[in-house]
Enzyme design. Structure first.
Site, PDB file in Angstrom:
ATOM      1  N   GLU A 227      71.216  24.101 -17.030  1.00 21.45           N
ATOM      2  CA  GLU A 227      69.978  24.240 -17.796  1.00 21.45           C
ATOM      3  C   GLU A 227      70.062  23.238 -18.943  1.00 21.45           C
ATOM      4  OE1 GLU A 227      67.794  25.722 -16.427  1.00 21.45           O
ATOM      5  OE2 GLU A 227      68.729  27.208 -15.144  1.00 21.45           O
ATOM      6  N   CYS A 261      65.353  24.117 -26.276  1.00 22.58           N
ATOM      7  CA  CYS A 261      65.321  23.131 -25.193  1.00 22.58           C
ATOM      8  C   CYS A 261      63.953  23.076 -24.518  1.00 22.58           C
ATOM      9  CB  CYS A 261      66.408  23.425 -24.167  1.00 22.58           C
ATOM     10  SG  CYS A 261      66.287  25.050 -23.386  1.00 22.58           S
TER      11      CYS A 261
END
Length: 480
Positions: A227, A261
């Site tokens: 990720e 993010c």
């Protein structure tokens, strides 16, 4: 063999030994009990929830100490609530997820053959967790890991020292070491951790580190879920109410000071609406954060992150960009590592703010005349972790979803696809690989094991040698 002198034993030697011993302990425990029951998995999930509930205030304080200042409300919403809600969602569906799946309804079933897919635990899952949402990103991984019946080792970030100590100290009261163990980053631990022979490795962090983690895992043929991040764009289409878009985008961009993010990295705005967007942004942000030292506004995690974003802002300004400060007072404060929210207009296409992930409370605004312009620009770069289109035109949204690839999408808002527990979370291309959260997390950390049960009578006997006319007829029948 002579004893090793004490002065030759370094902290990383001790950690390396602890990592290997813990992995060995967990793998032995897995082999002794490879398929935990629903009741056991439920108990593990409830223990995760109890840990969060019992230590809620201590977690909030520890994360704030790691940041220098982290909004209490942001931690409660994005970390504490997110995990507890994730446990509840998983418990609601886990029995169904664990059931073997029936597959294959065709002529073979007439003879009594059966196909099944049986979800089985992989074994020991490793997780490398970043500092920006350390509870959310560690515990949501653990929810999926424990739901699938595995054991887990978690390596925390060097910027999560206070929280890591809390987790290491408190965890044994809830989980034995053979089920769950946390490790602090004391220098070189991440490298050692990524080289362990896990059954699956979950990494959340930068693309650069993700490549190194994947390379290390490859030596063990260890599957990875990465990720990562990237420059997730928002596109405000001409038909969408501008103020509503600004209110929603600026909440997401300022949340955790932009250190997410999946946050909106930059926004495309119709050229004729840029001035109105700037004016609205000034009104919206100052009403939420009247001053830089507001306790509701989070600091940059450390001096390095602070200096990186400030340098990128100064570079853009020196090259002709306009910085629009959205709250009064200082632009930034080096002592507290806080940076005032800013819009950036007319940034050069090759400046750091437009070529590197910003990870701060700075929002470049890019003007466009036709929707094809942002589509082409986005598709020319690495695939982003998220896409945020704002439009009430269903056809236009459909076209954007099919023309621009990203890890996930929130339509008419930013970020909130991540918090939907019945949606998978994951990147694509440079923004990552693999998924977790909800059912997809259960699948990621399971071996979806195919099992074929042969019938009492096997039609394959028609193909036993020596081959003759009947075999010819049978194969012709099957292949016509």
């Amino acid at each position: 063999m002579s004893a090793i002198p004490l002065h030759s034993v370094t902290p990383i030697d001790v950690t390396r030994t602890a990592l290997k011993e813990t992995l060995k302990l967990q793998r032995s425990a897995y082999l002794a009990h490879p398929y935990p029951s629903f009741a056991e998995r439920k108990a593990d999930l409830l223990a995760l929830k109890a840990f969060i509930r019992d230590n809620r205030d201590a977690i909030v304080d520890a994360i704030s100490a790691d940041y220098g200042n982290r909004s209490r409300h942001e931690t409660l919403f994005a970390e504490i609530f997110g995990v507890m809600d994730g446990v509840d969602h998983t418990l609601k569906h886990l029995k169904k997820w664990m059931k073997p799946q029936r597959r294959g309804v065709d002529w073979r079933n007439f003879f009594g053959a059966r196909n099944r897919v049986i979800p089985q635990p992989l074994g020991v899952v490793g997780s490398i967790v970043p500092w920006n949402f350390p509870i959310n990103l560690s515990f949501n991984g653990l929810i999926a890991t424990f739901a699938a019946g595995n054991r887990a080792m978690v390596k925390m970030s060097e910027n999560s020292r206070h929280l890591a100590k809390l987790l290491i100290d408190k965890c044994p009261a809830y989980f034995p070491r053979e089920k769950l163990a946390f490790f602090d980053e004391t220098g070189g631990v991440g490298i050692e951790f990524s080289q362990l022979k896990f059954d699956h490795l979950l990494f959340t962090g930068s693309g650069q580190t993700g490549r190194a983690v994947m390379a290390a895992a490859a030596t063990n043929l260890c599957p990875v879920t990465l990720e990562l991040g990237g420059k997730s764009p928002a596109i405000i289409c001409d038909d969408f109410p501008l103020r509503k878009a600004a209110e929603r985008l600026l909440f997401v961009k300022c949340f955790n000071a932009g250190q997410i993010c999946t946050t909106v990295d930059h926004v495309y705005v119709p050229k004729t609406k840029i001035a109105d967007f700037v004016a609205m942004a000034k009104e919206i942000v100052v009403a939420r954060y009247p001053r830089l030292d507001s306790p509701d506004f989070t600091a940059m995690i450390d001096e390095r992150a602070f200096n990186r974003v400030v340098a990128a802002m100064e570079e853009a300004e020196q090259r002709g960009a306009k910085l629009v400060q959205l709250i009064p007072g200082k632009k930034w404060d080096a002592a507290t590592h806080k940076i005032a929210p800013h819009l950036v207009l007319n940034a050069p296409a090759d400046c750091s703010l437009l070529t590197r992930e910003i990870f701060g409370p700075v929002l470049p605004v890019i003007a466009f005349n036709a929707i094809e312009e942002p589509i082409e620009t986005i598709n020319d770069g690495p695939r982003p972790l998220a896409l945020y289109p704002f439009s009430n035109n269903k056809r236009l949204v459909h076209d954007l979803l099919h023309k621009v690839m990203s890890g996930g999408v929130s339509v008419n808002d930013g970020l909130f696809h991540v918090g939907q527990h019945d949606l998978p979370f994951g990147g694509v291309g440079d923004s990552g690989m693999g998924h977790y959260h909800g059912y997809e997390g259960f699948v990621t950390f399971s071996k979806m094991r195919p099992v074929f049960y042969q019938a009492p009578f096997s039609a394959v006997k028609f193909l036993w040698p020596p081959y003759g006319k009947f075999a010819d007829w049978y194969l012709n029948f099957l292949t016509k």
